[in-house]
Design a protein around this motif. Structure first.
Motif, PDB file in Angstrom:
ATOM      1  N   GLU A   9      -0.097 -11.778  32.447  1.00  0.00           N
ATOM      2  CA  GLU A   9      -1.499 -11.785  32.068  1.00  0.00           C
ATOM      3  C   GLU A   9      -2.148 -12.502  33.465  1.00  0.00           C
ATOM      4  N   PRO A  10      -3.247 -12.014  33.757  1.00  0.00           N
ATOM      5  CA  PRO A  10      -3.290 -13.296  35.230  1.00  0.00           C
ATOM      6  C   PRO A  10      -3.842 -14.715  34.858  1.00  0.00           C
ATOM      7  N   ALA A  11      -4.029 -14.824  33.277  1.00  0.00           N
ATOM      8  CA  ALA A  11      -4.589 -15.996  33.162  1.00  0.00           C
ATOM      9  C   ALA A  11      -3.533 -17.483  33.036  1.00  0.00           C
ATOM     10  N   LYS A  12      -2.520 -16.468  33.337  1.00  0.00           N
ATOM     11  CA  LYS A  12      -1.140 -17.533  32.587  1.00  0.00           C
ATOM     12  C   LYS A  12      -0.171 -17.393  33.829  1.00  0.00           C
ATOM     13  N   TRP A  13       0.243 -16.219  35.045  1.00  0.00           N
ATOM     14  CA  TRP A  13       0.468 -16.185  35.853  1.00  0.00           C
ATOM     15  C   TRP A  13       0.174 -14.956  36.698  1.00  0.00           C
ATOM     16  N   PHE A  51       3.864  -5.496  40.364  1.00  0.00           N
ATOM     17  CA  PHE A  51       3.156  -6.078  39.535  1.00  0.00           C
ATOM     18  C   PHE A  51       1.927  -5.871  39.156  1.00  0.00           C
ATOM     19  N   TYR A  52       1.807  -6.188  37.752  1.00  0.00           N
ATOM     20  CA  TYR A  52       0.534  -5.349  37.065  1.00  0.00           C
ATOM     21  C   TYR A  52      -0.578  -6.686  35.956  1.00  0.00           C
ATOM     22  N   HIS A  53      -1.626  -6.929  36.097  1.00  0.00           N
ATOM     23  CA  HIS A  53      -2.402  -7.862  35.907  1.00  0.00           C
ATOM     24  C   HIS A  53      -2.599  -6.853  34.343  1.00  0.00           C
ATOM     25  N   SER A  54      -2.210  -7.776  32.712  1.00  0.00           N
ATOM     26  CA  SER A  54      -2.184  -6.758  31.819  1.00  0.00           C
ATOM     27  C   SER A  54      -3.750  -7.737  31.271  1.00  0.00           C
ATOM     28  N   ASN A  55      -3.949  -7.604  30.334  1.00  0.00           N
ATOM     29  CA  ASN A  55      -5.388  -8.137  29.499  1.00  0.00           C
ATOM     30  C   ASN A  55      -6.830  -7.719  30.249  1.00  0.00           C
ATOM     31  N   GLU A  56      -6.201  -8.759  31.589  1.00  0.00           N
ATOM     32  CA  GLU A  56      -7.737  -9.015  32.034  1.00  0.00           C
ATOM     33  C   GLU A  56      -7.217  -8.458  33.513  1.00  0.00           C
TER      34      GLU A  56
END
Length: 140
Positions: A9-13, A51-56
């Motif tokens: 999740e990009p907000a986390k990493w 590297f995949y951005h999940s959720n956002e």
């Protein structure tokens, strides 16, 4: 060499965070699924990983490389799970969205389509080459 996909999740990493970690890279921890654990255990130094951005965003945004093989995850109180270390290699010039993956016949069997919740997934050689082309990356 095998290829893989990891989700964050990009907000986390985010991939930008991964780039900022530089050549020393960082550990990839927090996996608590046994199938994902087995995939982490199979990763070898030098293998490339989407590297995949999940959720956002829900998109493949770049490539990282395994720089340290599987070892115990210090955040796991059960001592059942582990992690690998990754470093950023290259950002995609064009992120490859989940929607694009799902609608591309060449990627119909990709694990991201078949089991989209799995946080660490294998990627076939053909899928790797195709997604790299879509992302604007050559010789990855």
């Amino acid at each position: 060499m095998a290829h893989w996909l990891v989700k964050s999740e990009p907000a986390k990493w985010s991939f930008d965070d991964q780039i900022a970690a530089g050549d020393k890279g960082t550990f990839w921890n927090g996996v608590r699924n046994h199938v994902a654990k087995q995939n982490l255990m199979a990763m070898q130094v030098g293998e490339r990983v989407f590297f995949y951005h999940s959720n956002e965003g829900k998109e493949i945004v770049g490539i990282v490389e395994v720089i340290k093989p599987y070892y115990p995850d210090h955040t796991d109180a059960t001592n059942k799970f582990g992690m690998v270390d990754l470093k950023a290699v290259k950002a995609f010039s064009t992120p490859v969205t989940l929607e694009a993956v799902k609608t591309d016949p060449a990627l119909a069997d990709m694990m991201l389509v078949k089991n989209s919740r799995l946080s660490v997934q294998p990627v076939t050689e053909a899928e790797w080459r195709h997604v790299c082309r879509l992302g604007g990356v050559r010789n990855a």
